[in-house]
Write an enzyme that holds these catalytic residues in place. Structure first.
Site, PDB file in Angstrom:
ATOM      1  CG  PHE A  60      86.984  27.782   2.282  1.00 14.68           C
ATOM      2  CD1 PHE A  60      85.892  27.693   1.434  1.00 14.68           C
ATOM      3  CD2 PHE A  60      88.250  27.831   1.723  1.00 14.68           C
ATOM      4  CE1 PHE A  60      86.048  27.643   0.057  1.00 14.68           C
ATOM      5  CE2 PHE A  60      88.430  27.771   0.343  1.00 14.68           C
ATOM      6  CZ  PHE A  60      87.313  27.680  -0.487  1.00 14.68           C
ATOM      7  N   GLY A  70      82.126  32.265   8.739  1.00 16.89           N
ATOM      8  CA  GLY A  70      83.258  31.633   9.411  1.00 16.89           C
ATOM      9  C   GLY A  70      83.170  30.131   9.461  1.00 16.89           C
ATOM     10  CE1 TYR A  73      78.071  28.811   7.120  1.00 15.62           C
ATOM     11  CE2 TYR A  73      80.084  27.915   8.094  1.00 15.62           C
ATOM     12  CZ  TYR A  73      79.443  28.687   7.136  1.00 15.62           C
ATOM     13  OH  TYR A  73      80.186  29.349   6.187  1.00 15.62           O
ATOM     14  CB  SER A 266      82.987  32.536   2.348  1.00 17.21           C
ATOM     15  OG  SER A 266      81.659  32.971   2.616  1.00 17.21           O
ATOM     16  CG  HIS A 305      84.617  13.796  -2.984  1.00 17.47           C
ATOM     17  ND1 HIS A 305      85.064  15.094  -2.996  1.00 17.47           N
ATOM     18  CD2 HIS A 305      83.292  13.856  -2.684  1.00 17.47           C
ATOM     19  CE1 HIS A 305      84.061  15.914  -2.703  1.00 17.47           C
ATOM     20  NE2 HIS A 305      82.977  15.177  -2.513  1.00 17.47           N
ATOM     21  CB  CYS A 348      89.411  14.791  -1.507  1.00 14.56           C
ATOM     22  SG  CYS A 348      88.750  14.817  -3.195  1.00 14.56           S
ATOM     23  CG  HIS A 353      87.259  18.660  -3.824  1.00 15.48           C
ATOM     24  ND1 HIS A 353      86.614  17.499  -4.183  1.00 15.48           N
ATOM     25  CD2 HIS A 353      86.642  19.660  -4.495  1.00 15.48           C
ATOM     26  CE1 HIS A 353      85.649  17.789  -5.052  1.00 15.48           C
ATOM     27  NE2 HIS A 353      85.657  19.091  -5.252  1.00 15.48           N
ATOM     28  CG  MET A 358      87.634  16.538   1.354  1.00 17.35           C
ATOM     29  SD  MET A 358      86.572  16.281  -0.088  1.00 17.35           S
ATOM     30  CE  MET A 358      85.146  17.303   0.348  1.00 17.35           C
TER      31      MET A 358
END
Length: 377
Positions: A60, A70, A73, A266, A305, A348, A353, A358
């Site tokens: 991820f 990667g 973003y 990813s 979640h 979470c 997750h 998370m």
């Protein structure tokens, strides 16, 4: 003319009383604009374990400049400005440093009116601002669909790049805390031109509505020492407005990989306020403080979640909890009075997750910090 201290205090209380009874108009200047967002600024170190990211985690966060994007973003986010010129960004207060990708906090008391002067500063992306919970007319809904309206009542739906639009949202009793709620509750606002694309691109933020007179002139809630807002969501970068731009900038060899399942996997960023793998900062408090946690969610069927706080418990509608249930686009406000100092995991509890990032930590300092030393790894 100089006023005595007693007169100044009396006038302050008078203004507060008038505001409480009549309500006021609270004006915000907010823009949607492009940014390069880093989901894991700590890379290549995972702060949760003070070790380099594992091969499973690197799925991820590791880019290769060719076929994997990667941890950085292109995204869009909501940014607050000082006035309608949209020249000077309003500094984010220290207590909100944990907001991450979230837009500025919009807040009001019951009885107030919220006025949002909104400008779309993105390039090529039509956007809007759609609120949950508050009262709005058709010209301030901020959602694009066939609703039988036209002309002025449609201008709020899609705000073109470079354009400005003013939204008016009223705060009646039904927008504020109910009988079993604490003194304030949380709602979402987000862009709703193309909801799936807009929210995956990053355009979301919080609205906090408090009981009449609870939000003070200093911007603090009566009886609350600290507030935290956390959005749990899996940002699907495959459905972002900037997917092609991200591929061109960070993974030019992936143009033929858009439908490849491993590439798509990813780009699923399992985040808390836009951060993965314990990169969320600023969740700090002291033993005995009244701490209010506002929990939010967005997304798809995978965005179910269960936020879990280690070490301390909270009250939710009068019930004692340490795990909470969130579904997409839900809003929950819970209160904590921490009694257990330390650095505690906050994550979470859905296995997929937490494995995908998370996770985070919060810190509870003792009442007398010199007596106990807590070192944050």
């Amino acid at each position: 003319m100089l006023l005595s201290l007693r007169t100044v205090i009396a006038l302050t209380f008078l203004c507060s009383a008038v505001e409480s009874l009549a309500g006021i108009t609270r004006t915000y200047f907010i823009a949607a604009e492009e940014t390069i967002w880093d989901y894991a600024p700590s890379y290549p170190i995972n702060p949760m374990h003070r070790a380099e990211f594992s091969a499973e985690e690197n799925v991820f966060v590791q880019g290769d400049g060719k076929r994997r994007i990667g941890h950085k973003y292109y995204k869009a986010h909501f940014v607050e400005y000082t006035d309608a010129s949209f020249v000077t960004v309003k500094p984010r207060p220290a207590e909100w440093e944990h907001l991450g990708i979230l837009g500025p906090v919009i807040r009001a008391n019951v009885g107030d009116t919220i006025k949002v002067v909104f400008r779309n500063k993105t390039q090529g992306m039509t956007t809007s601002m759609h609120p949950h919970g508050v009262f709005y007319k058709k010209d301030s809904e901020g959602a694009h669909y066939q609703d039988g309206t036209s002309e002025k009542d449609k201008q709020d739906d899609l705000v073109a790049p470079g354009a400005t639009y003013t939204y008016i949202w009223e705060i009646p009793e039904r927008s504020g805390p109910g009988p079993n709620d604490p003194s304030s509750i949380i709602w979402l606002y987000h862009s709703h031109g193309n909801e799936t694309m807009d929210t995956n691109t990053g355009l979301a933020g919080p609205i906090i509505i408090s009981r009449k007179g609870t939000l003070q002139t200093n911007g603090k809630l009566k009886g609350i020492d600290r507030e935290f807002i956390v959005l749990f969501t899996v940002f699907d970068e495959n459905k972002s407005y900037y997917l092609d731009k991200n591929i061109a900038a960070f993974a030019p060899g992936a143009n033929d990989q858009k439908e490849d399942e491993s590439f798509k996997e990813s780009n699923l960023m399992h985040s808390m306020n836009g951060y993965v793998y314990d990169n969320l900062i600023g969740l700090n408090m002291k033993v005995g403080e009244n701490v209010r946690w506002h929990q939010l969610a967005l997304g798809t069927e995978v965005d179910m979640h269960t936020p879990h706080w280690h070490g301390n418990t909270l009250l939710s509608a009068g019930q004692r909890i340490d795990v909470l249930n969130l579904l997409p686009a839900t809003h929950v406000t819970v209160d904590m009075k921490p009694d257990n100092p330390g650095i505690w995991m906050y994550h979470c509890h859905v296995n997929d997750h937490v494995e995908a990032g998370m996770m985070g930590r919060y810190t509870v300092m003792p009442i007398y910090p010199k007596a106990v030393s807590i070192k944050n790894p």
